[in-house]
Design a protein around this motif. Structure first.
Motif, PDB file in Angstrom:
ATOM      1  N   SER A 144      52.888 -39.388  31.024  1.00 25.64           N
ATOM      2  CA  SER A 144      53.983 -39.381  30.061  1.00 25.64           C
ATOM      3  C   SER A 144      55.336 -39.556  30.753  1.00 25.64           C
ATOM      4  O   SER A 144      56.163 -40.366  30.327  1.00 25.64           O
ATOM      5  N   ILE A 145      55.538 -38.824  31.846  1.00 26.25           N
ATOM      6  CA  ILE A 145      56.812 -38.907  32.567  1.00 26.25           C
ATOM      7  C   ILE A 145      57.022 -40.319  33.109  1.00 26.25           C
ATOM      8  O   ILE A 145      58.094 -40.913  32.945  1.00 26.25           O
ATOM      9  N   LEU A 146      55.985 -40.887  33.735  1.00 24.84           N
ATOM     10  CA  LEU A 146      56.136 -42.231  34.327  1.00 24.84           C
ATOM     11  C   LEU A 146      56.307 -43.298  33.244  1.00 24.84           C
ATOM     12  O   LEU A 146      57.037 -44.266  33.428  1.00 24.84           O
ATOM     13  N   GLU A 147      55.662 -43.101  32.107  1.00 26.15           N
ATOM     14  CA  GLU A 147      55.828 -44.020  30.971  1.00 26.15           C
ATOM     15  C   GLU A 147      57.288 -44.011  30.512  1.00 26.15           C
ATOM     16  O   GLU A 147      57.881 -45.057  30.231  1.00 26.15           O
ATOM     17  N   HIS A 148      57.879 -42.818  30.461  1.00 31.09           N
ATOM     18  CA  HIS A 148      59.286 -42.694  30.073  1.00 31.09           C
ATOM     19  C   HIS A 148      60.204 -43.351  31.102  1.00 31.09           C
ATOM     20  O   HIS A 148      61.198 -43.972  30.741  1.00 31.09           O
ATOM     21  N   VAL A 149      59.872 -43.193  32.374  1.00 31.74           N
ATOM     22  CA  VAL A 149      60.667 -43.826  33.433  1.00 31.74           C
ATOM     23  C   VAL A 149      60.626 -45.344  33.271  1.00 31.74           C
ATOM     24  O   VAL A 149      61.654 -46.022  33.340  1.00 31.74           O
ATOM     25  N   LEU A 150      59.439 -45.885  33.013  1.00 27.14           N
ATOM     26  CA  LEU A 150      59.280 -47.336  32.842  1.00 27.14           C
ATOM     27  C   LEU A 150      60.117 -47.844  31.663  1.00 27.14           C
ATOM     28  O   LEU A 150      60.857 -48.830  31.794  1.00 27.14           O
ATOM     29  N   CYS A 151      60.042 -47.162  30.526  1.00 21.85           N
ATOM     30  CA  CYS A 151      60.825 -47.558  29.339  1.00 21.85           C
ATOM     31  C   CYS A 151      62.318 -47.474  29.628  1.00 21.85           C
ATOM     32  O   CYS A 151      63.096 -48.345  29.223  1.00 21.85           O
ATOM     33  N   PHE A 152      62.710 -46.417  30.323  1.00 25.00           N
ATOM     34  CA  PHE A 152      64.107 -46.196  30.680  1.00 25.00           C
ATOM     35  C   PHE A 152      64.630 -47.370  31.502  1.00 25.00           C
ATOM     36  O   PHE A 152      65.702 -47.921  31.238  1.00 25.00           O
ATOM     37  N   ILE A 153      63.838 -47.795  32.493  1.00 26.29           N
ATOM     38  CA  ILE A 153      64.243 -48.918  33.353  1.00 26.29           C
ATOM     39  C   ILE A 153      64.299 -50.221  32.544  1.00 26.29           C
ATOM     40  O   ILE A 153      65.254 -50.985  32.653  1.00 26.29           O
ATOM     41  N   GLU A 154      63.289 -50.449  31.711  1.00 25.25           N
ATOM     42  CA  GLU A 154      63.274 -51.656  30.867  1.00 25.25           C
ATOM     43  C   GLU A 154      64.549 -51.764  30.043  1.00 25.25           C
ATOM     44  O   GLU A 154      65.085 -52.844  29.843  1.00 25.25           O
ATOM     45  N   ASN A 155      65.025 -50.623  29.563  1.00 20.82           N
ATOM     46  CA  ASN A 155      66.202 -50.606  28.684  1.00 20.82           C
ATOM     47  C   ASN A 155      67.523 -50.665  29.424  1.00 20.82           C
ATOM     48  O   ASN A 155      68.570 -50.813  28.814  1.00 20.82           O
ATOM     49  N   ARG A 156      67.483 -50.514  30.743  1.00 24.61           N
ATOM     50  CA  ARG A 156      68.739 -50.433  31.497  1.00 24.61           C
ATOM     51  C   ARG A 156      68.943 -51.522  32.533  1.00 24.61           C
ATOM     52  O   ARG A 156      69.867 -51.454  33.318  1.00 24.61           O
ATOM     53  N   THR A 157      68.082 -52.509  32.536  1.00 19.28           N
ATOM     54  CA  THR A 157      68.309 -53.614  33.468  1.00 19.28           C
ATOM     55  C   THR A 157      67.994 -54.940  32.802  1.00 19.28           C
ATOM     56  O   THR A 157      67.140 -55.002  31.919  1.00 19.28           O
ATOM     57  N   GLU A 158      68.701 -55.967  33.235  1.00 20.88           N
ATOM     58  CA  GLU A 158      68.414 -57.327  32.772  1.00 20.88           C
ATOM     59  C   GLU A 158      67.319 -57.940  33.640  1.00 20.88           C
ATOM     60  O   GLU A 158      66.818 -59.015  33.349  1.00 20.88           O
ATOM     61  N   ALA A 159      66.977 -57.243  34.730  1.00 19.24           N
ATOM     62  CA  ALA A 159      65.947 -57.763  35.631  1.00 19.24           C
ATOM     63  C   ALA A 159      64.605 -57.799  34.907  1.00 19.24           C
ATOM     64  O   ALA A 159      64.360 -57.015  33.990  1.00 19.24           O
TER      65      ALA A 159
END
Length: 94
Positions: free
Chosen positions: A69-84
Motif C-alpha cells: 500500500s505504501i509503495l503504491e501510494h509512492v508510485l501514484c505520488f510520483i506519477e502526479n508530480r513529474t512530467e517524466a
C-alpha cells in the motif's frame, strides 16, 4: 513480523539537457517523497545518463499488505508530480 519491500522506478526525462537538469528533477522528487512517506529513497543507477533516472525506494512495514500500500501510494505520488515518463517499475521482497 516485519516486511521489507523495495520498489525501483525507471524514469525517462526527455527535456533534461544535462545531468544538472536531471539532478534537479530527481532531487526534488526524492525530497517530496521522503517528506510525505516513511520510506528510504535514492537514485540508484544510471547516474551518468541525463535523460534516465533509476530511483529506489525501500519500505519497512508491519506486513506485506501495508508495504504494498505504501509503495503504491509512492508510485501514484510520483506519477502526479513529474512530467517524466515512468518506463519500468520493479518490486522486490527482502
Amino acid at each position: 513480523g516485519m516486511t521489507i519491500k523495495s520498489m525501483t522506478i525507471t524514469l525517462h526525462i526527455p527535456w533534461a539537457a544535462s545531468l544538472k537538469d536531471k539532478r534537479m528533477e530527481v532531487k526534488s522528487l526524492l525530497a517530496k517523497v521522503q517528506e510525505r512517506f516513511n520510506v528510504s529513497a535514492a537514485e540508484i543507477a544510471s547516474q551518468d545518463a541525463h535523460q534516465l533516472a533509476v530511483l529506489g525506494f525501500v519500505c519497512i512495514a508491519a506486513d506485506a499488505g501495508q508495504a504494498d500500500s505504501i509503495l503504491e501510494h509512492v508510485l501514484c505520488f510520483i506519477e502526479n508530480r513529474t512530467e517524466a515518463e515512468i518506463t519500468a517499475v520493479h518490486y522486490e521482497f527482502h
